[in-house]
Scaffold this active site. Sequence first.
Site, mmCIF file in Angstrom:
data_model
loop_
_atom_site.group_PDB
_atom_site.id
_atom_site.type_symbol
_atom_site.label_atom_id
_atom_site.label_comp_id
_atom_site.label_asym_id
_atom_site.label_seq_id
_atom_site.Cartn_x
_atom_site.Cartn_y
_atom_site.Cartn_z
ATOM 1 N N SER A 1 -6.013 -7.671 -36.460
ATOM 2 C CA SER A 1 -4.812 -7.110 -37.077
ATOM 3 C C SER A 1 -5.038 -7.205 -38.587
ATOM 4 C CB SER A 1 -3.606 -7.956 -36.666
ATOM 5 O OG SER A 1 -2.547 -7.830 -37.588
ATOM 6 N N TYR B 1 1.133 -15.131 -34.317
ATOM 7 C CA TYR B 1 0.366 -13.891 -34.227
ATOM 8 C C TYR B 1 -0.742 -13.875 -35.274
ATOM 9 C CZ TYR B 1 -0.581 -8.877 -33.846
ATOM 10 O OH TYR B 1 -1.202 -7.665 -33.660
HETATM 11 P P1 NAD Z 1 0.586 -2.401 -26.114
HETATM 12 O O1 NAD Z 1 1.679 -3.387 -25.878
HETATM 13 O O2 NAD Z 1 0.876 -0.958 -26.042
HETATM 14 O O3 NAD Z 1 -0.651 -2.707 -25.152
HETATM 15 C C1 NAD Z 1 -1.077 -4.009 -24.893
HETATM 16 C C2 NAD Z 1 -1.564 -4.053 -23.460
HETATM 17 O O4 NAD Z 1 -2.095 -5.367 -23.219
HETATM 18 C C3 NAD Z 1 -0.436 -3.840 -22.426
HETATM 19 O O5 NAD Z 1 -0.813 -2.848 -21.495
HETATM 20 C C4 NAD Z 1 -0.290 -5.195 -21.764
HETATM 21 O O6 NAD Z 1 0.091 -5.121 -20.393
HETATM 22 C C5 NAD Z 1 -1.692 -5.773 -21.926
HETATM 23 N N1 NAD Z 1 -1.685 -7.222 -21.851
HETATM 24 C C6 NAD Z 1 -0.899 -8.081 -22.551
HETATM 25 N N2 NAD Z 1 -1.155 -9.341 -22.178
HETATM 26 C C7 NAD Z 1 -2.110 -9.275 -21.219
HETATM 27 C C8 NAD Z 1 -2.775 -10.248 -20.438
HETATM 28 N N3 NAD Z 1 -2.490 -11.545 -20.554
HETATM 29 N N4 NAD Z 1 -3.710 -9.843 -19.543
HETATM 30 C C9 NAD Z 1 -3.994 -8.518 -19.405
HETATM 31 N N5 NAD Z 1 -3.381 -7.550 -20.114
HETATM 32 C C10 NAD Z 1 -2.452 -7.933 -21.009
HETATM 33 O O7 NAD Z 1 0.019 -2.794 -27.558
HETATM 34 P P2 NAD Z 1 -1.031 -2.102 -28.532
HETATM 35 O O8 NAD Z 1 -0.299 -1.782 -29.761
HETATM 36 O O9 NAD Z 1 -1.840 -1.088 -27.835
HETATM 37 O O10 NAD Z 1 -1.924 -3.387 -28.844
HETATM 38 C C11 NAD Z 1 -3.305 -3.455 -28.502
HETATM 39 C C12 NAD Z 1 -3.937 -4.505 -29.410
HETATM 40 O O11 NAD Z 1 -3.814 -4.066 -30.759
HETATM 41 C C13 NAD Z 1 -3.256 -5.874 -29.349
HETATM 42 O O12 NAD Z 1 -4.233 -6.874 -29.412
HETATM 43 C C14 NAD Z 1 -2.400 -5.885 -30.598
HETATM 44 O O13 NAD Z 1 -2.162 -7.189 -31.061
HETATM 45 C C15 NAD Z 1 -3.287 -5.103 -31.548
HETATM 46 N N6 NAD Z 1 -2.571 -4.550 -32.680
HETATM 47 C C16 NAD Z 1 -1.572 -3.651 -32.531
HETATM 48 C C17 NAD Z 1 -0.923 -3.158 -33.658
HETATM 49 C C18 NAD Z 1 0.200 -2.172 -33.578
HETATM 50 O O14 NAD Z 1 0.856 -1.916 -34.613
HETATM 51 N N7 NAD Z 1 0.469 -1.572 -32.432
HETATM 52 C C19 NAD Z 1 -1.289 -3.610 -34.932
HETATM 53 C C20 NAD Z 1 -2.319 -4.541 -35.046
HETATM 54 C C21 NAD Z 1 -2.952 -5.001 -33.913
#
Ligand code: NAD
Length: 250
Positions: free
Chosen positions: A131, A144
Amino acid sequence: MSTPNRVLITGAASGIGNACVRLFNDQGYIVLGMDLNSPDDDSLFAGFEQGDVTDGPAIDHVINAFEIPTKGLDALVHCAGMTGHGSATEIDPAFWSKILNVNLTSTFLITRAVIPHMQLNGGGSIVTIGSTFSMIARDSMIGYAVSKAGVAHLTRCLAIDYAKDNIRANCVCPGLIDTPMTSHLNAPGHEDVRQTLINAHPMKRPGTAEEVANAIAFLSSDAASYITGQVIGVDGGFTAGKQVVPEARH
Ligand code: NAD
């Protein structure tokens, strides 16, 4: 004709992980997915297993279900993750443990599970998801931010330890991306929070899951064959510096 590459994508049912599923599929990979939840469309997967990335036996099950010991694995993209707010005095130890477990310990568990197979296979690529708060701290998000800083450093450690095995490891660090993880910001009453976050990005817009997937696919490919141990922002300039005077005066 060469054999298509096999990629394992976690967090494959949603957001950035699901955008990777679509892009890697378009690029001809054999796509294997893992998530707590089922995807809406499983037609893009050569294999999908429901499972928890914090659970070592569940990871072992996935490795065996996808026949990774015999068929190998060329790339891992570890997108599964969670978010959550609170400063040190606002969160409790149970939440601290949970977010460290889901974001950081899962990265340790899944990478240590796939690396021996990549070693036998002659190499591979690992992309982890950090992130912007892997690189800089932020208010009211201690669990986080610390978990994501750990993911970045873990990735650097992997890069150094396994370069000898032709395994590359890089960490992609998204800024604000429109996915289900951030959809609460679209709810009525959150407009000003969302706009403040957008304004903190020099490009003045959120990113898309596809823009993050593009960077992940590049790093997973042979086009990035000399790139390892890098922590790379896909963040509209968020981590480039502070805009001290937002409206530039000439
Ligand atoms: P999202 O919530 O759309 O997808 C996350 C997925 O991870 C979900 O399908 C969820 O079911 C799965 N998941 C969560 N915990 C789990 C576990 N214990 N075992 C298996 N699956 C699990 O979120 P996203 O935005 O696509 O996030 C993806 C990655 O990107 C994450 O690591 C998040 O921290 C990171 N991220 C997102 C953003 C943002 O703004 N969306 C910014 C920085 C980093």
